[in-house]
Structures are given as structure tokens and as C-alpha cells.
Design an enzyme around this catalytic site. Structure first.
Site, PDB file in Angstrom:
ATOM      1  N   LEU A 141       0.845  -1.199   0.000  1.00 23.87           N
ATOM      2  CA  LEU A 141       0.000   0.000   0.000  1.00 23.87           C
ATOM      3  C   LEU A 141       0.876   1.243   0.000  1.00 23.87           C
ATOM      4  O   LEU A 141       1.924   1.265   0.641  1.00 23.87           O
ATOM      5  CB  LEU A 141      -0.877   0.017   1.257  1.00 23.87           C
ATOM      6  N   ASP A 142       0.452   2.296  -0.697  1.00 23.23           N
ATOM      7  CA  ASP A 142       1.200   3.556  -0.604  1.00 23.23           C
ATOM      8  C   ASP A 142       0.635   4.394   0.542  1.00 23.23           C
ATOM      9  O   ASP A 142      -0.253   3.954   1.276  1.00 23.23           O
ATOM     10  CB  ASP A 142       1.198   4.289  -1.948  1.00 23.23           C
TER      11      ASP A 142
END
Lengths: 121, 110
Positions: A76-77
Site C-alpha cells: 500500500l502507498d
């Protein structure tokens, strides 16, 4: 005289009303002020796993580990991490302040935060 | 020109905007503003030019206030939930209600 009789009657009536009202109700157990939030780490962790599995960008078939990092292990960013933290907030009906929400970067950090938040339920 | 926003500031604005978007009571507005917020921040994430980034950030800040205020107004004029957003429990309750109504009608006819 008649006035006193009337007064006696009304007081007797009101006393009857009082006695009806004072029937003891069933005892409603409530959380004591001194008790902890009552969530075990295991239940917090399974609920957070459920939240993560429900998140669109995480493959629900993937095996989640308690120490998984949002960025490294789950891919995930930083914006996704904000969304995950929001989903966790919603699950436990709390609001995490921005500074602390920023610090949550992995599953175990989220579990620790919920465990030390007494409002979480 | 304002200095480019820090990533911390962007994240906290994103958090606030998503939160106020979620507080719309009507389903269509809520879903639209969540989608729109997500799209605008993805655009901001892809931006590398610092001046353009600060313009986008300033626009998002303005929009955040607009969303917060309109969400409050929307909560004041809330309507019934749409069929698409009913939870399973509520659907069951509705079905039970319908069933009770039907049996009541049958009893009335007999």
C-alpha cells in the site's frame, strides 16, 4: 376540614403513584469506570485482519501476518495507508488524531494503538 | 508562491476530506465525494512539479471547507435510506414487516 380531607386524599394518591413507579427495575450491568476497554489483543487483531481483507487493494486470499507492514508487505502507498487507518477508525468507532494516524504503518502498530485506546469498542 | 506542502500535510488533508465526505447522509453525494476526493489526491500524488502541486493543494483545501459545510447541510435534510444501502439486518426486518402485513391481510380476508 374538607380541604384537609382533600389534601390527605391527593397525598395518598400520589404516594400510590410513587410506589408503582419505584418498582425495582432489572439491574442493567454497565462498564465500570475503572475497567479496561475489554478488548483482547486477539479479537482486535482478527477485526483488523477482517478490515484489511475487506479493503479493495489487498488480496483477500493473501495470508496476513501480525507484523505485516502496510507499505512493504501489503503493497500500500501512503494514501492507501490513510484509507486503511480510516477503515480501522470506523471499525472501532474512534477518531485517531493525525499525528498518531501517521505513525500507524503496520498491523501490530494498529493493534497496539487500539489496545491502549479505552474508547475503542 | 506558497512552498510545496509536506506529505504529512497532504495526508492529514486527505484524512479530513475523506472523513467529511463520509458524513454526507445521502448515498449519492457521499459516494461521489469519496470518489472525487480519492481521484484528486491520486492526481496530486502523480504530480512532480512543486508549483503545480501547491496549486492543487490549495484547491483541495478550499474544497475541503466546501465539502464540510455541504455535508452539514445535507445532514440537516436527510431522507430515508436508499435500497442499495440497506444493511442485511434492515432488509430482513423489512421482509418480516411485509410478511406480517401479508398474513394480517389474509386473516382480514378470511
Amino acid at each position: 376540614m374538607s380541604l384537609f380531607r382533600f389534601a390527605a386524599r391527593t397525598s395518598a394518591l400520589s404516594r400510590a403513584a410513587w410506589s408503582v413507579r419505584s418498582v425495582p427495575r432489572a439491574f442493567v450491568p454497565r462498564a465500570g469506570y475503572a475497567s479496561s476497554s475489554g478488548l483482547s489483543k486477539d479479537s482486535i487483531q482478527t477485526r483488523i485482519f477482517d478490515v484489511l481483507k475487506g479493503y479493495e487493494k489487498i488480496d483477500p486470499t493473501k495470508v496476513l501476518t501480525p507484523t505485516a507492514s502496510f507499505a512493504k508487505d501489503l503493497g500500500l502507498d501512503s494514501l492507501d495507508a490513510v484509507e486503511v487507518v480510516m477503515a480501522v477508525e470506523e471499525e472501532f468507532s474512534i477518531e485517531i488524531p493525525d499525528a498518531e494516524a501517521d505513525a500507524i504503518q503496520s498491523v501490530d502498530q494498529a493493534v497496539d494503538y487500539i489496545a491502549k485506546t479505552p474508547e475503542a469498542h | 508562491m506558497a512552498p510545496p506542502p509536506t506529505s504529512q500535510a497532504i495526508k492529514s488533508l486527505y484524512h479530513n476530506m475523506l472523513r467529511s465526505s463520509q458524513s454526507f447522509s445521502s448515498y449519492n453525494f457521499r459516494e461521489y465525494f469519496i470518489r472525487r476526493t480519492k481521484d484528486s489526491f491520486r492526481e496530486m500524488q502523480a504530480e512532480s512539479d512543486p508549483t503545480r502541486l501547491s496549486t492543487l493543494y490549495a484547491a483541495a483545501q478550499r474544497e475541503s471547507g466546501v465539502i464540510r459545510r455541504s455535508a452539514i447541510v445535507n445532514q440537516l435534510y436527510r431522507g430515508p435510506k436508499l435500497a442499495v444501502e440497506l444493511q442485511d439486518k434492515e432488509v430482513e426486518a423489512r421482509e418480516m414487516e411485509g410478511h406480517a402485513l401479508e398474513t394480517g391481510l389474509e386473516r382480514g380476508n378470511n
